[in-house]
Write an enzyme that holds these catalytic residues in place. Structure first.
Site, PDB file in Angstrom:
ATOM      1  N   ASN A   9      39.891  46.969 114.827  1.00 51.39           N
ATOM      2  CA  ASN A   9      40.748  47.902 114.094  1.00 51.39           C
ATOM      3  C   ASN A   9      40.450  49.299 114.621  1.00 51.39           C
ATOM      4  O   ASN A   9      39.389  49.849 114.339  1.00 51.39           O
ATOM      5  CB  ASN A   9      40.427  47.792 112.589  1.00 51.39           C
ATOM      6  CG  ASN A   9      41.130  48.857 111.759  1.00 51.39           C
ATOM      7  OD1 ASN A   9      42.038  49.536 112.242  1.00 51.39           O
ATOM      8  ND2 ASN A   9      40.700  49.000 110.507  1.00 51.39           N
ATOM      9  N   LYS A  11      41.928  51.962 113.827  1.00 52.32           N
ATOM     10  CA  LYS A  11      42.229  53.004 112.824  1.00 52.32           C
ATOM     11  C   LYS A  11      43.078  54.097 113.487  1.00 52.32           C
ATOM     12  O   LYS A  11      43.892  53.775 114.348  1.00 52.32           O
ATOM     13  CB  LYS A  11      40.929  53.533 112.211  1.00 52.32           C
ATOM     14  CG  LYS A  11      40.043  52.368 111.726  1.00 52.32           C
ATOM     15  CD  LYS A  11      38.889  52.777 110.881  1.00 52.32           C
ATOM     16  CE  LYS A  11      38.117  51.526 110.464  1.00 52.32           C
ATOM     17  NZ  LYS A  11      37.060  51.791 109.516  1.00 52.32           N
ATOM     18  N   HIS A  93      43.497  47.354 103.646  1.00 51.89           N
ATOM     19  CA  HIS A  93      42.216  47.928 104.088  1.00 51.89           C
ATOM     20  C   HIS A  93      41.756  48.945 103.045  1.00 51.89           C
ATOM     21  O   HIS A  93      42.572  49.647 102.453  1.00 51.89           O
ATOM     22  CB  HIS A  93      42.382  48.598 105.457  1.00 51.89           C
ATOM     23  CG  HIS A  93      41.064  48.978 106.065  1.00 51.89           C
ATOM     24  ND1 HIS A  93      40.379  50.102 105.670  1.00 51.89           N
ATOM     25  CD2 HIS A  93      40.300  48.366 106.990  1.00 51.89           C
ATOM     26  CE1 HIS A  93      39.232  50.153 106.350  1.00 51.89           C
ATOM     27  NE2 HIS A  93      39.162  49.117 107.157  1.00 51.89           N
ATOM     28  N   GLU A  95      40.547  51.751 103.298  1.00 47.13           N
ATOM     29  CA  GLU A  95      40.991  53.138 103.558  1.00 47.13           C
ATOM     30  C   GLU A  95      42.429  53.344 103.099  1.00 47.13           C
ATOM     31  O   GLU A  95      42.787  54.442 102.660  1.00 47.13           O
ATOM     32  CB  GLU A  95      40.803  53.468 105.056  1.00 47.13           C
ATOM     33  CG  GLU A  95      39.322  53.645 105.380  1.00 47.13           C
ATOM     34  CD  GLU A  95      38.922  53.323 106.821  1.00 47.13           C
ATOM     35  OE1 GLU A  95      39.801  53.222 107.694  1.00 47.13           O
ATOM     36  OE2 GLU A  95      37.707  53.167 107.053  1.00 47.13           O
ATOM     37  N   GLU A 163      35.156  43.117 103.304  1.00 43.81           N
ATOM     38  CA  GLU A 163      34.602  44.351 103.842  1.00 43.81           C
ATOM     39  C   GLU A 163      34.035  45.207 102.710  1.00 43.81           C
ATOM     40  O   GLU A 163      34.783  45.964 102.063  1.00 43.81           O
ATOM     41  CB  GLU A 163      35.692  45.157 104.556  1.00 43.81           C
ATOM     42  CG  GLU A 163      36.337  44.440 105.717  1.00 43.81           C
ATOM     43  CD  GLU A 163      36.946  45.418 106.712  1.00 43.81           C
ATOM     44  OE1 GLU A 163      36.533  45.400 107.863  1.00 43.81           O
ATOM     45  OE2 GLU A 163      37.806  46.218 106.307  1.00 43.81           O
ATOM     46  N   GLY A 169      31.780  51.819 108.487  1.00 42.54           N
ATOM     47  CA  GLY A 169      31.536  53.059 109.233  1.00 42.54           C
ATOM     48  C   GLY A 169      30.234  53.756 108.866  1.00 42.54           C
ATOM     49  O   GLY A 169      30.032  54.912 109.223  1.00 42.54           O
ATOM     50  N   SER A 204      30.404  47.716 109.821  1.00 40.10           N
ATOM     51  CA  SER A 204      29.287  48.013 110.737  1.00 40.10           C
ATOM     52  C   SER A 204      28.834  46.812 111.570  1.00 40.10           C
ATOM     53  O   SER A 204      27.646  46.666 111.859  1.00 40.10           O
ATOM     54  CB  SER A 204      28.103  48.623 109.962  1.00 40.10           C
ATOM     55  OG  SER A 204      28.498  49.849 109.355  1.00 40.10           O
TER      56      SER A 204
HETATM   57  P1  PGA Z   1      33.357  49.618 111.007  1.00 40.45           P
HETATM   58  O1  PGA Z   1      34.782  49.427 110.274  1.00 40.45           O
HETATM   59  O2  PGA Z   1      33.165  48.413 111.900  1.00 40.45           O
HETATM   60  O3  PGA Z   1      33.513  50.895 111.800  1.00 40.45           O
HETATM   61  O4  PGA Z   1      32.321  49.700 109.942  1.00 40.45           O
HETATM   62  C1  PGA Z   1      35.173  48.172 109.799  1.00 40.45           C
HETATM   63  C2  PGA Z   1      36.562  48.243 109.243  1.00 40.45           C
HETATM   64  O5  PGA Z   1      36.902  49.233 108.577  1.00 40.45           O
HETATM   65  O6  PGA Z   1      37.359  47.310 109.428  1.00 40.45           O
END
Ligand code: PGA
Length: 242
Positions: A9, A11, A93, A95, A163, A169, A204
């Protein structure tokens, strides 16, 4: 048996120059690799889908609207995504849930819109740090599952990604037991056509922890943010799939 999947992803990262990374990734993937899906910002979907043609790589979007078309300035519909050659779309997601106040009902409708356009929906779930601390993780996951995964979900049209918001992140990763507990719980909630849906862990994931996470029984792959941006970071994660 659920299919093993490595999904990335990007983003809101990547201009056309970043397609070089996808090119590099394709050359690093073994032909027999498990399913690999890269979810890209909207303006890269079409060229990326072209680039990925006749390779093991599939392309996905990061969100879709619930409607097929209409007066929704700035949004993208599932049929538009399918028209680019993409085959997957992330919905729900954390976010999007946070930045755009998306509810389980919104995500449910987006998943249906994705299916109607022939796309596979990658539906995301996960608890906040506060909910983890309160001990309400499994309750939160149960509510999100019931609210955002429509009837008719199957391994053909749906992937579920667990997640934990606090792991996205941040470099923080739940213990292997914590991941196993939630994945076992989700697997136990899925029956009939939904029984073989692939369950991805996200938050992560990197080359150094992927193999341990993939060794967990009900983990069928990963949804990877930061470590999906560079082919040299993502290819080893793909190769760590069982
Ligand atoms: P990350 O993000 O691997 O940077 O922690 C995972 C995600 O949001 O799908």
């Amino acid at each position: 048996m659920p299919v093993q999947i490595a999904a990335g992803n990007w983003k809101m990262n990547g201009t056309r120059a970043a397609l070089d990374e996808l090119d590099a990734l394709v050359t690093q993937l073994p032909a027999t690799a498990a399913k690999v899906v890269m979810c890209l910002p909207a303006q890269l979907l079409f060229p990326a889908a072209k680039l990925a043609e006749s390779t093991v790589l599939s392309i996905g979007a990061q969100d879709c609207h619930t409607a097929q078309s209409g007066a929704h300035t700035g949004d993208i519909s599932a049929p538009m995504i399918a028209d680019t050659g993409a085959t997957h779309v992330i919905v729900g997601h954390s976010e999007r849930r946070a930045d755009h106040a998306e509810s389980d009902a919104d995500i449910h409708a987006k998943a249906r819109a994705a299916w109607d356009a022939g796309l596979t929906a990658i539906i995301c779930l996960g608890e906040s740090a506060q909910q983890r601390e309160d001990g309400s993780t499994l309750e939160v996951i149960k509510t999100q599952l019931a609210g955002s995964v429509p009837q008719g979900a199957s391994a053909k049209n749906t992937v579920i990604a667990y997640e934990p918001i606090w792991a996205i992140g941040t470099g923080l990763v739940p213990t292997l037991d914590q991941i196993a507990e939630v994945h076992d719980f989700i697997r136990a909630q899925l029956s009939g056509d939904a029984a073989d849906i692939s369950l991805l862990y996200g938050g992560s994931v990197k080359a150094s922890n992927a193999a341990d996470i993939f060794a967990i029984e009900n983990v069928n792959g990963a949804l990877v943010g930061g470590a999906s941006l560079k082919a040299s970071d993502f290819a080893p994660i793909v190769n760590a799939l069982r």
